[in-house]
Design an enzyme around this catalytic site. Structure first.
Site: not given
Ligand code: F6R
Length: 588
Positions: A2, A27, A73, A99-100, A467, A471, A474, A490, A583
């Site tokens: 948010c 966000r 969000w 936000n939160g 990494e 990328k 996502e 293995h 983010k």
């Protein structure tokens, strides 16, 4: 998670909050909304979906000198217009963006219902205006009612509130980011600086439990200290250009492209700080790197680089797993936290646990004034500039570069480390050039319908494989998995079928071993894409990335960032705002 924005001043507040919110969309982008005070009325507008390029005129928002906005969000309550912020009190006078998470919202809602207040949404946020309303009914004025309300709100939150009859904003911060922009006779308040960078670089970072009342002036009251406090104005060295897409279609590619510049900044970093932090590392006993997501792969790079260059062992732990190990901490321990945003809840929790145990804390973050920066003993800023794309790219390579410099300093060879980095910077111009981008695009065309992609590397190339995997996953939604090359036999090798794309990261140091792994993949039908300094007959395609030894992690990830972008484009995915992601992950 948010984004919130508010403005009070002589400009058209509607314009500012609409344009500012576009800069905060990274966000959260499930829905967005505004409240504009057009005396004597308040215009509230809510929409489901991304804000995109809609204008203030298209939205039909009135001219005003005071407005707030929110991009969501979703956490509590589905993505509907009703759940979209702003949320209002029953008397429709108090309007809030948040936000939160309000952790005790269910109990508080029950209490407010027992007091005759009714609820229209499933959000935790709605209890905020209604709690303020409850306190106003008990005789407090708006600001005092906000203060009293906070005593009843548990959790982490940043709140901006306004009252229909008052020309002011109230901004509250508790464990969630909120920054105030100070202009000439005007104030901005937002979750992050890019929202108002066009207008001012002067900022006030609010502290925990600060409540700011903003009208023609600003006064800050700290609820923990129960007194008014002075908060200094800091000058931000970012510029508005950095927060714009410019000639690029997406922030993703812009930020990938910027890496030559951002890494150059790290190469020219203040040596004193690197030496100070290295000094702390030297004298500590029991050192942990902690982080989440991409930053955690930077930590893994750090573990390998410190072992290789500085001959030091550092523990690494995902921040959310750190509670399992905190009993190892004492006043000689050191916890080094990495975070682009500096607001990741799990990372902050780890740092707080370290402090509680008497350990020293150091952070490497891209966000000046962030909670992580304020809560750790020392900070190295990543200097990557605003990273707007939800995926972390340039902040990651800056973190790698800082860790590499620290390792060189610990080995007593900082100058060599800086030289190495400067050399890499020159090469990155080539890696991000149009020529490379076109070449990778052709490879992406072959992979666009893949259901799975496997990536392997050894040593320093192992975190790179992880990494690169993140990328690809996502942003293109293709399932990808990264492994250490030696791990294949293995179990993982059972997954390889005819045509399965496999990306193999090589270096001259472990070429023989990783090429053997590539052969094992090829023998099971794998389609092999080599990334490294030398071509090999086992590769179906080769992405040449020259040998940069300890800086291989920085160089080899760049074509992978481009590949992820190209896959997203070919598959019709939004590279800047992948589904379900935000983010800044400010919830645990
Ligand atoms: C991936 C990504 C995330 C973040 C993670 C930690 O592209 O951006 O995995 O790396 O959420 O975020 P920070 O670094 O802000 O703590």
């Amino acid at each position: 998670m948010c984004g919130i924005i508010g403005y009070i001043g002589p400009r058209n507040a509607s314009e500012i909050v609409v344009e500012g919110l576009k800069k905060l969309e990274y966000r959260g982008y499930d829905s967005f909304g505004f409240a504009v005070r057009a005396n004597p009325d308040i215009k509230i507008l809510k929409r489901v979906g991304k804000i995109g390029s809609v204008t203030v005129q298209e939205l039909g928002l009135p001219n005003s000198n005071l407005a707030i906005g929110h991009t969501r969000w979703a956490t509590h309550g589905s993505v509907t217009e009703i759940n979209t912020h702003p949320h209002i009190s029953q008397d429709e006078k108090i309007i809030v963006v948040h936000n939160g998470i309000i952790e005790n919202f269910q109990a508080q809602k029950k209490f407010l219902e027992s007091q005759g207040l009714a609820f229209y949404s499933q959000t935790d946020t709605e209890i905020i205006p209604k709690t303020i309303e409850y306190h106003m009914k008990r005789g407090y004025d708006f600001v005092e009612a906000c203060k009293h309300s906070l005593k009843h709100l548990e959790g982490q939150y940043a709140i901006v509130a306004l009252h229909k009859d008052e020309n002011k904003l109230v901004a509250i911060r508790k464990e969630a980011p909120l920054v105030i922009g100070v202009g000439e006779g005007e104030f901005f308040v937002a979750s992050d600086v890019p929202a108002f960078l066009e207008y001012t670089k002067k900022v006030i970072f609010l502290d925990e439990m600060d409540l700011a009342v903003i009208d023609k002036n600003i006064s800050v009251f700290n609820l923990t200290k129960n007194s008014f406090v002075d908060r200094t104005i800091t000058n931000i060295d970012w510029n508005a250009e950095q927060a714009r897409k410019g000639e690029f279609d997406h922030f993703f590619m812009k930020e990938v492209y910027e890496q030559a510049n951002t890494l150059e900044r790290v190469a020219n970093i203040d040596e004193t700080l690197i030496k100070e932090v290295a000094g702390e590392i030297r004298k500590s006993e029991g050192i942990f790197f902690v982080a989440c997501g991409t930053a955690s792969y930077a930590c893994m790079h750090g573990v390998y680089t410190f072992a290789k260059i500085a001959k030091m062992h550092i523990n690494f732990c995902l921040a959310h797993e750190f509670p399992n190990f905190k009993h190892f901490l004492n006043n000689k321990s050191l916890v080094i936290a990495l975070s682009q945003s500096g607001e990741t809840a799990d990372t902050l929790t780890a740092i707080r646990a370290a402090k509680a145990a008497g350990a020293k804390t150091i952070s490497i973050t891209n966000a000046m004034g962030s909670s992580l920066m304020r809560e750790s003993d020392k900070t190295i800023l990543a200097r990557a500039g605003p990273e707007i794309c939800v995926l972390s790219t340039k902040a990651y390579t800056s973190q790698l570069a800082i860790l590499t410099l620290l390792a060189y300093e610990l080995a007593g060879k900082l100058d060599e480390g800086k030289e190495k980095l400067k050399e890499v910077v020159r090469y990155i111009y080539y890696l991000t050039s149009e020529h490379t981008r076109k070449f990778i695009q052709e490879i992406a065309k072959n992979l666009r319908y893949a259901q799975h992609i496997y990536l392997i590397g050894r040593g320093l190339q192992y975190p790179t494989a992880l990494e690169a995997t993140l990328k690809i996953k996502e942003v293109s939604y293709i399932h990808a998995e990264g492994f250490a090359g030696g791990e294949l036999k293995h179990g993982v090798i059972a997954l390889i079928e005819h045509g399965t794309p496999c990306i193999v990261f090589t270096s001259t140091e472990n070429e023989k071993e990783i090429i053997s792994n590539a052969m094992e993949l090829k023998a099971r039908g794998g389609y092999i894409i080599g990334v490294g300094p030398n071509n090999n007959p086992v590769f179906d395609v080769w992405i040449k990335v020259r040998e940069s030894e300890e800086a291989n992690s920085i160089c080899q990830i760049i074509p992978m960032q481009i590949l992820a972008y190209q896959l997203a484009m070919l598959r019709g995915c939004d590279p800047d705002k992948p589904r379900n992601l935000a983010k800044s992950v400010t919830v645990k």
